[in-house]
Design an enzyme around this catalytic site. Structure first.
Site, short mmCIF file in Angstrom:
data_model
loop_
_atom_site.label_atom_id
_atom_site.label_comp_id
_atom_site.label_asym_id
_atom_site.label_seq_id
_atom_site.Cartn_x
_atom_site.Cartn_y
_atom_site.Cartn_z
N ASP A 1 0.89 -1.24 0.16
CA ASP A 1 -0.02 -0.02 -0.11
C ASP A 1 1.07 1.18 -0.17
OD1 ASP A 1 -1.44 2.12 0.98
OD2 ASP A 1 -3.21 0.80 1.40
N HIS A 2 1.23 1.85 -1.16
CA HIS A 2 2.23 2.83 -1.36
C HIS A 2 1.94 4.09 -0.16
CE1 HIS A 2 -0.34 5.10 -3.88
NE2 HIS A 2 0.38 6.09 -3.93
N HIS B 1 -5.83 2.82 1.09
CA HIS B 1 -5.20 3.95 1.57
C HIS B 1 -5.89 4.72 2.76
CE1 HIS B 1 -2.98 2.90 -1.90
NE2 HIS B 1 -3.83 3.65 -2.93
C1 BG6 Z 1 -3.68 4.44 -6.30
C2 BG6 Z 1 -4.98 4.52 -6.85
O1 BG6 Z 1 -3.54 3.49 -5.54
O2 BG6 Z 1 -3.48 5.72 -5.50
C3 BG6 Z 1 -5.10 5.86 -8.06
O3 BG6 Z 1 -5.16 3.40 -7.66
C4 BG6 Z 1 -4.70 7.13 -7.21
O4 BG6 Z 1 -6.20 5.85 -8.38
C5 BG6 Z 1 -3.11 7.02 -6.37
O5 BG6 Z 1 -4.45 8.09 -8.02
C6 BG6 Z 1 -3.04 7.96 -5.55
O6 BG6 Z 1 -1.72 8.08 -5.18
P1 BG6 Z 1 -0.85 9.30 -4.84
O7 BG6 Z 1 0.52 8.63 -4.27
O8 BG6 Z 1 -0.46 9.92 -6.11
O9 BG6 Z 1 -1.70 10.16 -3.87
#
Ligand code: BG6
Length: 527
Positions: free
Chosen positions: A206-207, A269
């Site tokens: 989960d980044h 997230h």
């Molecule tokens: C991803 C989603 O996990 O997270 C995307 O699939 C989203 O739809 C993205 O745009 C948002 O990540 P960040 O780090 O750009 O806020």
């Protein structure tokens, strides 16, 4: 401290945390011809190589169905990582490219030759460096391939309980979301995985958990005495967690149609952020203790009764509009999206955490595409000062506003606390000021290690603290399940109900207005 010094320290920190250079390992990247590989995974690996964190014996095997030679694969990856080339990149790329190879093969079906070929390549790598016995399998594929790939790797004794490395070897999996489509499919996937693999070897990415400022939440709360005593129902009025994006589908309409905002952002997230804000202090700093505490929070989140979905959950879908002066189409006109689509591109939820710390404190979560601003943040609003000595309507100016703690997650990373202060000059006029800590200025934002870099290193080091465990994922699905079910069974007659470039549907404002609150607006930070 200057921002340059801060950035340098952070870069050193990444190497230092990792013990400078990682032990040799082989990364097999499934889905190597895909979009995720090019956008996120490969640039992160290249940056790690460029920082000198990867062992010189690190090797990457790209695995996908597309027919390509090693050189064609390298050329494609070069294009992906050199979108904004920086000084020194050419040489770094040449060194790095020598460690890439490609294996065109099927993932599943009758022809499983690819797995035999993998075994052969591991053997060769083993002879040279031992890297072949340390294997990181990265699954950047569509989710329906997770189980088949893992099964074939297990059957071929390349990973899992069948993988018995002679010395110091390991085999781990990094799995990209989505982990299931709903609770039942998430359970089925986890059960499939558990049949052949040890949970400790599974790194569900989960980044958001790799973001510097998100990891900082632990330091903020547990390494300072000034927050923790206030961090409860006695002093906190409510919490808002927002992930607002200006982006639309970016070619991902096919996937998004089956997901929607609640599956794409909330189940993973936003609930992760919620758990980290609400978590009890872990007794020790290790992956078990931290994740045990997260699961406790997720389990304490009250399940929304189907009859209350209308009241506590909002859905929206964008119509055509304009973003930063540019016209953009409505969701239903996006590529691979049905013209009568019922998929939500916006969602807002009101949640309650039924435990001693948080009883009576609402957590409002919202996320949407094609909104006016790109802003992901956590806002903790404290209760108003219980008594002030000034007469209402006297000399206090706009009145005394409650304190806020805002954690800015993206596009900038930082933390600020809004406090009330006296305006300089005669009389007692108050103003709000921000005590601000900015982790990323323009330079920092491009130079800082990305979430993917942090998480890739953690997976190579064998530290799953910032990855989602099976029970966390299932608890998070349990929370969104009633909403998904209700929305799946009832059409939303007012779709599309917000204009691209706006703040979202009016019903999201009503969700808070009913409680006498409103969404935090960053343009209204200070007087
Ligand atoms: C991803 C989603 O996990 O997270 C995307 O699939 C989203 O739809 C993205 O745009 C948002 O990540 P960040 O780090 O750009 O806020």
């Amino acid at each position: 401290m200057t921002n340059k010094t801060m950035t340098d320290q952070r870069l050193q920190g990444v190497a230092a945390n990792a013990g400078r250079v990682m032990e040799p390992c082989t990364l097999v990247l499934f889905g190597a011809s895909g979009d995720l590989t090019q956008r996120m995974v490969m640039p992160a690996i290249f940056r790690l190589a460029r920082r000198g964190v990867l062992s010189p014996e690190f090797h990457l095997i790209g695995y996908a169905r597309t027919r390509m030679t090693d050189d064609e694969f390298r050329a494609r990856m070069r294009k992906a990582v050199m979108r904004e080339p920086r000084e020194g990149d050419e040489q770094a790329w040449t060194d790095f490219a020598a460690r890439l190879s490609y294996l065109p093969a099927q993932y599943d079906g009758d022809d499983l030759q690819g797995y035999a070929e993998l075994a052969h390549r591991f053997e060769q790598l083993d002879r040279g460096t031992g890297a072949g016995a340390r294997r990181l399998f990265y699954l950047a594929t569509p989710p329906e391939l997770f189980s088949p790939i893992m099964k074939h790797l297990s059957d071929a004794k390349l990973a899992g309980q069948a993988h018995h490395p002679a010395t110091g070897g390991w085999a781990r999996f990094v799995i990209e979301k989505p982990f299931g489509h709903d609770l039942a499919s998430a359970r089925a996937l986890n059960a499939d995985i558990a049949r052949s693999f040890n949970e400790n070897d599974i790194y569900r990415i989960d980044h958001f958990l790799g973001k510097e400022i998100v990891q900082n939440l632990f330091a903020l709360r547990f390494a300072n005495v000034i927050f923790e005593p206030l961090w409860n129902r006695n002093y906190i009025d409510h919490v808002q967690i927002t992930a607002a994006e200006t982006l639309g589908m970016e070619g991902r309409g096919g996937y998004y149609e089956t997901a929607g905002a609640i599956r794409d952002m909330v189940q993973n997230h936003l609930l992760q952020l919620c758990a980290l804000v609400a978590i009890e202090p872990p007794a020790e700093w290790n992956s078990r203790a931290v994740r045990d505490e997260k699961v406790k929070v997720l389990r304490a989140i009250r399940r929304i009764h189907p009859g209350k979905v209308k009241h506590d959950a909002v859905r929206g879908q964008y119509a055509a509009g304009s973003i930063n002066g540019k016209r953009v189409p409505g969701y239903r006109k996006e590529e691979k999206v049905a013209t009568d689509s019922q998929t939500e591109t916006y969602t807002a939820l009101k949640l309650h955490i039924d435990n001693v710390r948080w009883a009576g404190v609402p957590f409002y979560l919202r996320s949407g595409k094609r909104l006016a601003k790109h802003e992901t943040e956590i806002v903790v609003e404290f209760k108003p000062a219980p008594h002030t000595p000034w007469m209402p309507g006297g000399t206090v100016g706009k009145g005394v506003r409650p304190n806020l703690l805002v954690v800015k997650v993206s596009p900038e990373e930082g933390i600020f606390i809004r406090v009330e202060a006296k305006q300089p000059g005669q009389g007692m006029q108050l103003q709000s000021i921000n005590l601000d800590y900015c982790l990323s200025d323009e330079r920092g934002a491009t130079e800082s290690p990305s979430a993917y870099e942090h998480l890739l290193l953690d997976s190579m080091r064998g530290d799953p603290t910032f990855f989602a465990r099976a029970d966390e994922v299932e608890s998070a699905w349990e929370i969104v399940e009633p909403v998904i079910k209700k929305w799946g069974s009832e059409k939303s007659p007012d779709f599309p109900n917000y204009t691209a470039g706006s703040a979202g549907p009016a019903s999201a404002d009503e969700l808070l207005a009913r409680d006498g609150r409103r969404w935090y607006d960053s343009t209204d930070q200070a007087d």
